[in-house]
Scaffold this active site. Structure first.
Site, PDB file in Angstrom:
ATOM      1  N   SER A 199       0.856  -1.228  -0.083  1.00  0.00           N
ATOM      2  CA  SER A 199      -0.210   0.075   0.086  1.00  0.00           C
ATOM      3  C   SER A 199       0.892   1.320  -0.042  1.00  0.00           C
ATOM      4  CB  SER A 199      -1.122   0.013   1.495  1.00  0.00           C
ATOM      5  OG  SER A 199      -1.897  -1.353   1.013  1.00  0.00           O
TER       6      SER A 199
HETATM    7  N1  SAH Z   1      -0.442  -4.828   3.663  1.00  0.00           N
HETATM    8  C1  SAH Z   1       0.176  -5.376   2.756  1.00  0.00           C
HETATM    9  C2  SAH Z   1      -0.897  -5.012   1.078  1.00  0.00           C
HETATM   10  C3  SAH Z   1      -1.082  -6.623   1.050  1.00  0.00           C
HETATM   11  S1  SAH Z   1      -1.898  -6.252  -0.985  1.00  0.00           S
HETATM   12  C4  SAH Z   1       1.387  -4.498   2.898  1.00  0.00           C
HETATM   13  O1  SAH Z   1       1.408  -3.937   3.762  1.00  0.00           O
HETATM   14  O2  SAH Z   1       2.104  -4.857   1.671  1.00  0.00           O
HETATM   15  C5  SAH Z   1      -3.301  -7.118  -0.042  1.00  0.00           C
HETATM   16  C6  SAH Z   1      -3.328  -8.793   0.399  1.00  0.00           C
HETATM   17  O3  SAH Z   1      -3.869  -9.543   0.389  1.00  0.00           O
HETATM   18  C7  SAH Z   1      -2.861  -9.822  -0.807  1.00  0.00           C
HETATM   19  O4  SAH Z   1      -1.403  -9.531  -0.603  1.00  0.00           O
HETATM   20  C8  SAH Z   1      -4.004 -10.595  -0.516  1.00  0.00           C
HETATM   21  O5  SAH Z   1      -2.870 -11.942  -1.409  1.00  0.00           O
HETATM   22  C9  SAH Z   1      -3.654 -10.759   0.463  1.00  0.00           C
HETATM   23  N2  SAH Z   1      -5.153 -11.508   0.232  1.00  0.00           N
HETATM   24  C10 SAH Z   1      -6.402 -11.055  -0.451  1.00  0.00           C
HETATM   25  N3  SAH Z   1      -7.070 -11.467  -0.101  1.00  0.00           N
HETATM   26  C11 SAH Z   1      -7.184 -12.364   0.453  1.00  0.00           C
HETATM   27  C12 SAH Z   1      -8.137 -13.784   1.707  1.00  0.00           C
HETATM   28  N4  SAH Z   1      -8.636 -14.195   1.685  1.00  0.00           N
HETATM   29  N5  SAH Z   1      -7.295 -14.051   2.968  1.00  0.00           N
HETATM   30  C13 SAH Z   1      -5.799 -13.330   3.555  1.00  0.00           C
HETATM   31  N6  SAH Z   1      -5.154 -12.255   2.208  1.00  0.00           N
HETATM   32  C14 SAH Z   1      -5.587 -12.396   1.230  1.00  0.00           C
END
Ligand code: SAH
Length: 217
Positions: free
Chosen positions: A65
């Site tokens: 993000s």
């Molecule tokens: N907070 C993270 C942003 C990650 S983007 C950072 O700072 O890097 C969102 C993430 O959510 C992705 O890695 C994706 O794989 C994960 N995601 C999507 N659906 C999900 C689910 N149902 N359960 C767990 N993770 C999930």
């Protein structure tokens, strides 16, 4: 838990010109973001990119993000240091590190095991001992350790998954982006008061979708 880091002028500049200047003045959150080595969560990126004012790809079609969004969502959690926090979407682990500095313990769920592996290796190397990792579908929460004082979701859902509301402690706060994937989304803040839930819409946002097991065919 607080980790000591070397002085980080890039992170300080990032907080000053992207976060503080836009009115996010929570000193506890900003202090943490001024020291965490964000570039380490994105191997291969140039420093200017790693501290830039935008989200970036971390592989597997996922993104880390934008710094402002991390600060905004974290500030909305109103962490004082004693909380048990559930995070959905570990991704790079950067947001996890911010939470681990500000709360007692973090339970973080990611559905892509390679991302969990990478984030865990880095967070352990940096010295965090208050983070518990799970690979799986975070829309179901993590019942074993519920209830949680705070829940943060960093992927967008079309509605708030019921298990997350159920696993939120009384007086707890849940922050989640809600909206259609790749279109209009809003950060929603929910507070639990007994069996009632109050919710507020805040800023617009754009997150990758929360992919739930029962949606995969
Ligand atoms: N907070 C993270 C942003 C990650 S983007 C950072 O700072 O890097 C969102 C993430 O959510 C992705 O890695 C994706 O794989 C994960 N995601 C999507 N659906 C999900 C689910 N149902 N359960 C767990 N993770 C999930």
């Amino acid at each position: 838990m607080k980790i000591e880091y070397p002085d980080n002028p890039d992170a300080k500049r990032m907080v000053k010109f992207q976060i503080h200047v836009r009115g996010l003045r929570d000193e506890r959150v900003n202090e943490v973001m001024e020291k965490i080595p964000r570039h380490q969560f994105m191997s291969g990126r140039r420093i200017e990119e790693a501290y830039g004012d935008y989200p970036l790809s971390i592989g597997y079609n996922q993104t880390i993000s934008q710094p402002y969004m991390v600060a905004f969502m974290t500030q909305k959690l109103k962490l004082l240091g004693k909380e048990k926090v559930l995070e959905i979407g570990t991704g790079s682990g950067y947001q996890t590190a911010v939470l681990a500095e500000l709360a007692r313990e973090i339970y973080t769920i990611e559905r892509i095991s390679s991302l969990t592996k990478r984030a865990k290796a880095l967070l352990v190397k940096l010295g965090y001992k208050n983070i518990y990792f799970m690979v799986g579908d975070g829309s179901k929460g993590w019942k074993e350790y519920a209830p949680y004082d705070r829940i943060l979701v960093t992927a967008a859902a079309s509605s708030v998954p019921r298990p997350l509301k159920e696993q939120l402690a009384d007086n707890g706060i849940l922050v989640i982006p809600i909206g259609e994937s790749h279109s209009y989304q809003n950060i929603i803040i929910i507070r639990r008061l007994g069996n009632r839930f109050e919710s507020w819409e805040s800023i617009g946002c754009r997150f990758v979708p929360l992919v739930c097991d029962d949606e995969i065919d």
